[in-house]
Motif scaffolding. Structure first.
Motif, PDB file in Angstrom:
ATOM      1  N   TRP A  93      -9.682 -45.579 -25.062  1.00  0.00           N
ATOM      2  CA  TRP A  93      -9.194 -46.542 -24.290  1.00  0.00           C
ATOM      3  C   TRP A  93      -9.993 -47.495 -23.248  1.00  0.00           C
TER       4      TRP A  93
ATOM      5  N   PHE B 254      -2.075 -45.229 -20.618  1.00  0.00           N
ATOM      6  CA  PHE B 254      -0.960 -46.403 -20.936  1.00  0.00           C
ATOM      7  C   PHE B 254      -1.503 -47.552 -20.311  1.00  0.00           C
ATOM      8  N   ALA B 255      -2.184 -47.630 -18.965  1.00  0.00           N
ATOM      9  CA  ALA B 255      -2.301 -48.552 -18.323  1.00  0.00           C
ATOM     10  C   ALA B 255      -3.777 -49.511 -19.210  1.00  0.00           C
TER      11      ALA B 255
ATOM     12  N   ALA C 288      -4.535 -48.989 -22.182  1.00  0.00           N
ATOM     13  CA  ALA C 288      -4.138 -49.431 -23.666  1.00  0.00           C
ATOM     14  C   ALA C 288      -3.226 -50.779 -23.397  1.00  0.00           C
ATOM     15  N   THR C 289      -2.546 -50.965 -22.420  1.00  0.00           N
ATOM     16  CA  THR C 289      -1.749 -52.156 -22.090  1.00  0.00           C
ATOM     17  C   THR C 289      -2.670 -53.253 -21.742  1.00  0.00           C
TER      18      THR C 289
ATOM     19  N   ARG D  22      -5.568 -53.602 -22.884  1.00  0.00           N
ATOM     20  CA  ARG D  22      -6.261 -54.327 -23.992  1.00  0.00           C
ATOM     21  C   ARG D  22      -5.317 -54.978 -24.916  1.00  0.00           C
ATOM     22  N   GLU D  23      -4.192 -54.544 -25.008  1.00  0.00           N
ATOM     23  CA  GLU D  23      -3.117 -55.459 -25.678  1.00  0.00           C
ATOM     24  C   GLU D  23      -2.736 -56.656 -25.211  1.00  0.00           C
ATOM     25  N   LEU D  24      -2.712 -56.887 -23.928  1.00  0.00           N
ATOM     26  CA  LEU D  24      -2.521 -58.100 -23.243  1.00  0.00           C
ATOM     27  C   LEU D  24      -3.754 -58.957 -23.051  1.00  0.00           C
TER      28      LEU D  24
ATOM     29  N   HIS E 186       6.881 -44.844 -16.618  1.00  0.00           N
ATOM     30  CA  HIS E 186       7.009 -46.162 -16.969  1.00  0.00           C
ATOM     31  C   HIS E 186       5.822 -46.922 -16.274  1.00  0.00           C
TER      32      HIS E 186
ATOM     33  N   ARG F 169       3.641 -50.606 -15.456  1.00  0.00           N
ATOM     34  CA  ARG F 169       3.402 -51.999 -15.690  1.00  0.00           C
ATOM     35  C   ARG F 169       2.202 -52.546 -15.013  1.00  0.00           C
TER      36      ARG F 169
END
Length: 302
Positions: free
Chosen positions: A117, A70-71, A73-74, A76-78, A40, A42
């Protein structure tokens, strides 16, 4: 907006140092493991509209790659404007050819997993034994930094009358560069590997160097078997307890303890991987490289 540096677990000290040198913000990123082993991730700090720099050494890469992806990609998404990676130690560089039928060339596969990424990559002395540059396997712009000058500075300041010793032929590039910068003589030994943890090292006549302090220099200290064997030969030849210097403190299993027990006078590494042996600080070198990658030059202490 100011650049944001986000450390993956274990990289907090280096990230904070870099942020201070760059005048950037040191953010928070948390990674939690669920009971089934899934991660997980964040981003605790806002990333929208600003360049993000992830800081993550990729030793033990099987555990660290997915949280890093994951970090990134997140971020980028944010809405991060760019996602860079400061990866002082870049894993999966040794398997750079297919030595036996059916083997995976993992260095190239690993690069393809990471490439999508990130926008750029900064690393220190990757294992480029059969590669001319990271551009052969990485599509993103990559900056390769070299620890030899910092190591040479440390040797000049901390070791009296040094004799640089390379434990094997692959370390020859490190030894020659460090020896030249440290203005010290050097020897490069020959290594025969019989298995992952079985190494035989041949040592030339070194009696004429008895008034010098041997300094073993290698890029990656993993099992430390090569250094352990070399320390034994040098001690039996009557030389002083060697100083062992490595760029990357991988130290698999009990390697650090075993090297200490073998009779090393001191064990020193660069801070590419956080470890108690870290004594050579590469943060100034890394900060300069990050500054060159940021869209707007950051200011801060140098």
């Amino acid at each position: 907006m100011r650049p944001l540096l986000l450390p993956l677990p274990g990289n907090e000290a280096l990230a904070a140092d870099l942020a201070s040198r760059l005048g950037a913000e040191s953010g928070i990123l948390t990674v939690h493991r669920f009971p089934d082993g899934e991660s997980h991730v964040r981003l605790e700090s806002p990333v929208a509209g600003r360049p993000v720099v992830l800081v993550c050494a990729l030793d033990r890469p099987d555990d660290r790659l997915l949280p890093l992806v994951f970090a990134a990609a997140t971020a980028r998404e944010l809405g991060a404007t760019a996602v860079g990676l400061v990866c002082p130690y870049l894993g999966y560089m040794r398997q750079d050819a297919r030595f036996q039928s059916g083997e995976a060339v993992t260095s190239a596969i690993f690069a393809r997993l990471l490439d999508p990424w990130i926008d750029w990559l900064i690393t220190v002395d990757p294992h480029l034994h059969r590669r001319r540059s990271l551009a052969e396997i990485y599509a993103v712009p990559a900056t390769v930094l070299h620890a030899a000058p910092a190591i040479a500075d440390w040797i000049r300041a901390a070791v009296p009358a040094p004799l640089l010793v390379g434990p094997d032929e692959e370390s020859g590039q490190w030894v020659s560069a460090v020896a030249a910068a440290a203005e010290a003589p050097c020897l490069v030994l020959e290594k025969t590997r019989h298995g992952d943890r079985s190494v035989e090292v041949s040592v030339p006549a070194v009696e004429r160097w008895r008034d010098r302090t041997p300094v073993l220099v290698d890029d990656i200290v993993s099992t430390a078997r090569t250094m352990i064997e070399t320390v034994g030969h040098l001690r039996r030849a009557g030389l002083a307890a060697p100083v062992c210097v490595g760029v990357h403190a991988v130290f698999a299993g009990h390697a650090w303890r075993d090297l200490q027990a073998a009779g090393a006078g001191r064990i020193v590494t660069c801070n590419t991987i956080a470890h108690p042996s870290n004594a050579i600080d590469l943060a100034p070198l890394l900060a300069d490289a990050v500054r060159a990658r940021l869209p707007v030059p950051a200011t801060g202490r140098s």
